[in-house]
Scaffold this motif. Sequence first.
Motif, PDB file in Angstrom:
ATOM      1  N   GLU A  60       0.945  -1.372  -0.250  1.00 21.72           N
ATOM      2  CA  GLU A  60       0.091  -0.343  -0.205  1.00 21.72           C
ATOM      3  C   GLU A  60       1.284   1.222  -0.176  1.00 21.72           C
ATOM      4  O   GLU A  60       0.716   2.529   0.416  1.00 21.72           O
ATOM      5  CB  GLU A  60      -0.517  -0.182   1.039  1.00 21.72           C
ATOM      6  N   SER A  61       2.056   1.434  -0.952  1.00 27.32           N
ATOM      7  CA  SER A  61       2.292   1.692  -1.074  1.00 27.32           C
ATOM      8  C   SER A  61       3.602   2.746   0.025  1.00 27.32           C
ATOM      9  O   SER A  61       4.782   3.956   0.200  1.00 27.32           O
ATOM     10  CB  SER A  61       2.428   3.513  -1.198  1.00 27.32           C
ATOM     11  N   SER A 108       7.904  -3.665   7.178  1.00 20.54           N
ATOM     12  CA  SER A 108       8.784  -3.282   7.785  1.00 20.54           C
ATOM     13  C   SER A 108       8.202  -4.639   8.702  1.00 20.54           C
ATOM     14  O   SER A 108       6.864  -4.670   9.245  1.00 20.54           O
ATOM     15  CB  SER A 108       8.492  -2.213   8.893  1.00 20.54           C
ATOM     16  N   LYS A 109       9.522  -4.968   9.090  1.00 17.59           N
ATOM     17  CA  LYS A 109       8.863  -6.230  10.420  1.00 17.59           C
ATOM     18  C   LYS A 109       8.491  -5.730  12.035  1.00 17.59           C
ATOM     19  O   LYS A 109       7.665  -6.622  12.382  1.00 17.59           O
ATOM     20  CB  LYS A 109      10.020  -7.412  10.566  1.00 17.59           C
ATOM     21  N   ALA A 166       3.426  -5.668   5.680  1.00 15.68           N
ATOM     22  CA  ALA A 166       3.398  -6.279   4.990  1.00 15.68           C
ATOM     23  C   ALA A 166       2.267  -7.029   5.454  1.00 15.68           C
ATOM     24  O   ALA A 166       1.545  -7.463   5.431  1.00 15.68           O
ATOM     25  CB  ALA A 166       4.810  -7.381   5.398  1.00 15.68           C
ATOM     26  N   VAL A 167       2.772  -8.279   3.658  1.00 17.14           N
ATOM     27  CA  VAL A 167       1.445  -9.337   4.163  1.00 17.14           C
ATOM     28  C   VAL A 167       2.271 -10.526   4.022  1.00 17.14           C
ATOM     29  O   VAL A 167       3.075 -10.539   3.097  1.00 17.14           O
ATOM     30  CB  VAL A 167       0.604  -9.729   2.663  1.00 17.14           C
ATOM     31  N   TRP A 168       2.069 -11.174   5.008  1.00 16.51           N
ATOM     32  CA  TRP A 168       2.540 -12.780   5.481  1.00 16.51           C
ATOM     33  C   TRP A 168       2.220 -13.124   4.737  1.00 16.51           C
ATOM     34  O   TRP A 168       1.143 -13.796   4.817  1.00 16.51           O
ATOM     35  CB  TRP A 168       2.805 -12.190   7.344  1.00 16.51           C
ATOM     36  N   VAL A 169       3.531 -14.707   5.054  1.00 10.49           N
ATOM     37  CA  VAL A 169       3.011 -15.317   3.532  1.00 10.49           C
ATOM     38  C   VAL A 169       2.358 -16.682   4.543  1.00 10.49           C
ATOM     39  O   VAL A 169       1.287 -16.714   3.639  1.00 10.49           O
ATOM     40  CB  VAL A 169       4.451 -16.278   3.416  1.00 10.49           C
ATOM     41  N   LEU A 222      -3.852  -4.915   7.402  1.00  7.85           N
ATOM     42  CA  LEU A 222      -1.924  -4.365   7.229  1.00  7.85           C
ATOM     43  C   LEU A 222      -1.525  -4.271   9.089  1.00  7.85           C
ATOM     44  O   LEU A 222      -2.079  -2.946   9.188  1.00  7.85           O
ATOM     45  CB  LEU A 222      -1.900  -3.900   6.450  1.00  7.85           C
ATOM     46  N   GLY A 223      -0.580  -4.028   9.105  1.00  7.42           N
ATOM     47  CA  GLY A 223      -0.502  -3.588  11.273  1.00  7.42           C
ATOM     48  C   GLY A 223      -1.281  -3.601  11.591  1.00  7.42           C
ATOM     49  O   GLY A 223      -0.352  -3.293  12.701  1.00  7.42           O
ATOM     50  N   GLN A 224      -2.201  -4.963  11.634  1.00 11.20           N
ATOM     51  CA  GLN A 224      -2.897  -4.925  13.051  1.00 11.20           C
ATOM     52  C   GLN A 224      -1.832  -6.029  13.666  1.00 11.20           C
ATOM     53  O   GLN A 224      -2.036  -7.504  12.728  1.00 11.20           O
ATOM     54  CB  GLN A 224      -4.467  -5.515  12.441  1.00 11.20           C
ATOM     55  N   GLY A 225      -2.022  -6.240  15.005  1.00 15.16           N
ATOM     56  CA  GLY A 225      -1.395  -7.624  15.558  1.00 15.16           C
ATOM     57  C   GLY A 225      -0.147  -8.409  14.961  1.00 15.16           C
ATOM     58  O   GLY A 225       1.119  -6.792  14.677  1.00 15.16           O
TER      59      GLY A 225
END
Length: 556
Positions: A329-330, A334-335, A340-343, A551-554
């Motif tokens: 989303e531009s 960042s871990k 990120a979208v996790w595999v 995204l970015g949640q939890g």
Amino acid sequence: MTEKILIAVAWPYANGFLHLGHIAGSELPADIFARYHRTRGDEVLMVSGSDQHGTPITLKAEEEGKTPAEIVARYHALHLDAWSKLGISYDLYTSTGTANHAAVTHDIFLTLLKKGFIYKSSMSQPYCPKCQRFLPDRYVEGVCPHCHFADARGDQCDQCGKPLNAAELVAPRCRTCATAPEFRESEHFFLKLTAFQQQLEAWITKQTHWRQNVLNFSLGYLAEGLKDRPITRDINWGITVPVPGFESKRIYVWFEAVIGYLSASKEWAAGTPNPEAWRTFWQGEARSYYFLGKDNIVFHSIIWPAMLMGYGGLNLPADVPANEFLTFESKKGSKSHNWAVWVPDYTARYDPDPLRYFAAANMPETSDADFSWHEFIRRNNDELVATYGNLVNRVLTFAYRNFEGLVPQPGEIDVVDRSLLERSEGTLDAVGRLLHDCHFREAIRTAMSLAQEANRFLDEKSPWKTIKIDRGTAATALWVAIAVISDLKTMLYPFLPFSSQKVHEYLGFSGTVEAGGWKTDRPVPGQKMVSPQPLFAKIDEKLAEEETARLGQGAP
Ligand SMILES: [Zn+2]
Ligand SMILES: [Zn+2]
């Protein structure tokens, strides 16, 4: 003539989930390349493994109150699961925790030491008086002396990509307690990179087929003048130093991780009837391709080649097709911010081929590319389903139902039919050439343009209408469309292996697409087909909002 191809993929750390950036940046292009070459009948060895050493692992272990071994066991298993679910077809995916890897690393270390390319020297090392220990690389943070990024680490700056020593950081601080470290003398081994400056310059200047970003970065790095780099650390987790007096130190992870390509090849060969088979991929006419993200270029275009030059007798990289980054989303992945979208999240809810399609069509080859759920769903629905999936589904279903489950017998081939068949053969060749040169994005666009062409052909020929008045004409059009679909399943196989294999079976072929070879394989009229199912499913556009909100949640 068959080629011998080594495909070496950068080793992910076993300290966290993989995200789609890893897939689009290095794993997927490597897998596409491997599948293409295997289909061509080339000898391919694709290796990588989990990086189990270094401060990323020990920091994670300290954060979670676990041992480094517990951390690496957990994430190595998750990495293996990711490859299996996404179809990343390693010949061997191992880890740097094997006795074989330690032995190969010791051999390279001692050979370079004997040849004078490794030497002992004392260096001033950051020591935290509060934590009472030396602070290896990532345990120190500070301001980058090159680009002034505020949170550069003691091993590398994430903003400008330059490798660093802790002593170069401006205003260094202990990562654990933020105390300013004091510097104490500590004895270490150094790799004499300065000895390879001219040899590297001469070699890299000749690599005009490399991507511009890789060439520019590498030549720019050389132009600044190489510096010798320490290859041991004051740390107790990693490969031991095979020299008496160094029992409390370990080999620096950047030095041993690149050796992993060689040790993995040897481990693979040890599991075959010929333990020397690794030589096929490291010597003589074999070509080696290294797949990685742009933050890793220097280790593969300069440092590893220097080690190989010093060691002798092994091939230098043929190509280092490094990719830029995938943003989400531009925003940069960042871990630490869970951005990120996790595999594991992706594979729990969606099929592998739509992701492989998106990542290939949007690959960050020449500049950063962006992943957004809206764009992912749009590409799935408008391109994968509407252009390719529907083509396959409507042709095969119609042929199966109206021709007793057999490939229709064509009548006379007219000029329109012939033109499409020729275009199909030409596209298969063109996609092969593009893949051969690592132009993945252009290759999949070229293949998809043939699917569009086939749709236009069907609109013109309308076999669903003509079948009522002239069964022969309809049969010819369907046979031509089926022939093109058969070529499409071959040229799309490196990208979409799961659905290509299904098409292969629907058309009545046995065995695998890969065994069929990179060539036109026209179904024989009368060949028994298998009742087809839709290849891909439309994804509800409403899911984009839901997914984006995750995204970015939890915690990942
Ligand atoms: Zn920097
Ligand atoms: Zn401290």
